[in-house]
Scaffold this motif. Structure first.
Motif, short mmCIF file in Angstrom:
data_model
loop_
_atom_site.label_atom_id
_atom_site.label_comp_id
_atom_site.label_asym_id
_atom_site.label_seq_id
_atom_site.Cartn_x
_atom_site.Cartn_y
_atom_site.Cartn_z
N ALA A 136 -0.85 -3.29 48.86
CA ALA A 136 -0.78 -4.66 49.37
C ALA A 136 0.58 -5.29 49.09
CB ALA A 136 -1.89 -5.49 48.76
N ALA A 137 1.11 -5.06 47.87
CA ALA A 137 2.42 -5.61 47.53
C ALA A 137 3.51 -5.01 48.41
CB ALA A 137 2.72 -5.35 46.05
N GLN A 138 3.44 -3.71 48.67
CA GLN A 138 4.44 -3.06 49.52
C GLN A 138 4.36 -3.57 50.95
OE1 GLN A 138 6.92 -1.10 48.69
NE2 GLN A 138 7.59 -1.03 50.83
N ILE A 155 10.13 1.13 49.21
CA ILE A 155 9.92 0.86 47.79
C ILE A 155 8.46 1.13 47.52
CG2 ILE A 155 10.15 -0.82 45.91
CD1 ILE A 155 12.11 -2.33 47.64
N THR A 156 8.13 2.32 47.09
CA THR A 156 6.73 2.69 46.87
C THR A 156 6.45 2.75 45.39
OG1 THR A 156 7.32 5.04 46.94
CG2 THR A 156 6.65 4.01 49.02
N ARG A 157 5.23 2.43 45.07
CA ARG A 157 4.78 2.48 43.68
C ARG A 157 3.76 3.59 43.57
NH1 ARG A 157 4.62 -1.63 40.05
NH2 ARG A 157 5.06 -3.07 41.74
N GLU A 158 4.13 4.68 42.96
CA GLU A 158 3.21 5.80 42.81
C GLU A 158 2.42 5.63 41.53
OE1 GLU A 158 5.32 9.40 42.97
OE2 GLU A 158 6.01 9.14 45.04
N LEU A 159 1.13 5.69 41.69
CA LEU A 159 0.23 5.60 40.54
C LEU A 159 -0.59 6.87 40.51
CD1 LEU A 159 -0.96 1.91 40.91
CD2 LEU A 159 0.75 2.79 39.36
N THR A 160 0.00 7.96 40.11
CA THR A 160 -0.67 9.25 40.11
C THR A 160 -1.45 9.42 38.82
OG1 THR A 160 1.18 10.14 41.36
CG2 THR A 160 -0.32 11.73 40.31
N PRO A 161 -2.76 9.63 38.92
CA PRO A 161 -3.54 9.79 37.69
C PRO A 161 -3.21 11.10 37.01
CG PRO A 161 -4.88 10.26 39.62
CD PRO A 161 -3.56 9.76 40.12
N VAL A 162 -3.33 11.10 35.72
CA VAL A 162 -3.06 12.28 34.93
C VAL A 162 -4.24 13.21 35.04
CG1 VAL A 162 -2.55 13.16 32.63
CG2 VAL A 162 -1.62 10.98 33.36
N ALA A 163 -4.04 14.39 35.59
CA ALA A 163 -5.12 15.36 35.74
C ALA A 163 -5.26 16.14 34.44
CB ALA A 163 -4.83 16.31 36.90
N ARG A 164 -6.36 15.88 33.74
CA ARG A 164 -6.55 16.55 32.46
C ARG A 164 -7.09 17.95 32.62
NH1 ARG A 164 -7.76 11.29 31.42
NH2 ARG A 164 -9.91 11.56 32.06
N GLY A 165 -7.84 18.19 33.72
CA GLY A 165 -8.31 19.55 33.97
C GLY A 165 -9.39 19.99 33.02
N ARG A 166 -10.26 19.11 32.61
CA ARG A 166 -11.35 19.50 31.73
C ARG A 166 -12.59 18.75 32.16
NH1 ARG A 166 -7.73 16.67 28.40
NH2 ARG A 166 -8.34 14.54 28.03
N ALA A 167 -13.73 19.26 31.82
CA ALA A 167 -15.00 18.62 32.17
C ALA A 167 -15.90 18.60 30.93
CB ALA A 167 -15.70 19.38 33.30
N ALA A 168 -16.83 17.66 30.92
CA ALA A 168 -17.72 17.54 29.77
C ALA A 168 -18.67 18.74 29.73
CB ALA A 168 -18.52 16.25 29.87
N VAL A 169 -18.90 19.25 28.54
CA VAL A 169 -19.80 20.38 28.36
C VAL A 169 -21.22 19.88 28.47
CG1 VAL A 169 -20.50 22.23 26.81
CG2 VAL A 169 -18.12 21.52 26.92
N ALA A 170 -22.04 20.54 29.23
CA ALA A 170 -23.42 20.10 29.41
C ALA A 170 -24.18 20.20 28.11
CB ALA A 170 -24.12 20.94 30.48
N ALA A 171 -25.03 19.22 27.87
CA ALA A 171 -25.80 19.22 26.61
C ALA A 171 -26.80 20.36 26.63
CB ALA A 171 -26.52 17.88 26.46
#
Length: 277
Positions: free
Chosen positions: A216-218, A261-277
């Motif tokens: 929206a700002a851009q 003038i772009t604002r990149e907000l790239t999320p950090v990909a951690r590459g892990r998932a929660a272990v099932a209980a």
């Protein structure tokens, strides 16, 4: 009557000459229109166009009014763009905070999972034999209650879960402390896994909100640039119905894009998932 005739008859030849001259001029014009119609048509169109076109003073006044309106509109959009930029910065800060919370929740969950694995390996070994006396059962119950209250104080279990443990709802206080600790750490592990999933969802929602705010700002910045740097449109010739030839078409100018003038907000990909209980 003789007097009247003597007055009128001498003027008849002159009037006839005048009418003949007028008829000759009209015939000449009609013949010219038939032979070369484009010349007279273009001259007539030019004269009508010149008469319909505003004067230079009117054009200058109109240009000044348009400039003032454009500057006012650009100022209003610039204010909106600055507010949108502040909102985008705030959304980005909220996303970074949510990302840190998700990272902390992941690390806490990993630590709880390591504790469960360690206790599960210890519970697989033969448990030490103890005397099955009321005093032993009372000690086991006190240990379970104390461990549960400590876990609730660390905010690892809920108050309702603590109430179930203290009331014996689904919990057997007479079991060995190793087994009780394993069950308690599994409960803690499941709670931390649910918190990590909730933190991950909040992080994704905050990232999407930050992306929308940045877009929206851009968009508003591009609109300000377009308002301050308008593209001049070519003026089309006036067409006169019945005199003009084929209709002239007006080319639509290609819009000039603003500064990228772009604002990149790239999320950090951690590459892990929660272990099932």
């Amino acid at each position: 009557m003789q007097t009247v005739f003597s007055t009128v008859l001498p003027d008849i030849p002159a009037a006839a000459v005048i009418w003949l001259a007028l008829l000759a001029v009209a015939a000449t014009v009609v013949a010219a229109l038939i032979v070369r119609p484009s010349r007279f048509r273009s001259e007539l169109v030019d004269r009508i166009s010149d008469a319909a076109r505003p004067s230079s003073i009117d054009q200058a006044e109109r240009a000044r009014v348009q400039d003032r309106e454009r500057d006012r509109y650009a100022d209003e959009v610039a204010v909106a763009a600055s507010r949108a930029a502040a909102t985008a910065e705030r959304s980005r800060a909220e996303w970074l905070t949510a990302q840190e919370e998700a990272e902390v929740a992941w690390q806490t969950y990993q630590a709880a999972e390591d504790d469960v694995r360690r206790l599960a390996a210890a519970a697989a070994l033969p448990l030490p034999r103890t005397a099955r006396t009321p005093a032993e059962y009372a000690d086991r119950e006190r240990w379970l209650h104390r461990a549960a209250m400590d876990a609730q104080w660390r905010n690892e279990i809920t108050v309702r879960q603590l109430s179930d443990i203290l009331g014996g709802n689904g919990w057997d206080p007479s079991r060995h402390p190793v087994e009780q600790e394993l069950l308690l750490r599994r409960l803690v592990r499941d709670n931390l896994a649910a918190r990590h999933r909730a933190a991950t969802q909040r992080e994704q929602a905050a990232w999407q909100a930050a992306e929308r705010a940045a877009a929206a700002a851009q968009s508003l910045r591009d609109e300000v640039f377009a308002a301050l740097h308008p593209v001049a449109e070519p003026q089309a010739a006036l067409s006169i119905v019945g005199f003009a030839g084929p209709d002239t078409t007006r080319e639509l100018p290609t819009g000039t894009a603003g500064a990228d003038i772009t604002r990149e907000l790239t999320p950090v990909a951690r590459g892990r998932a929660a272990v099932a209980a």
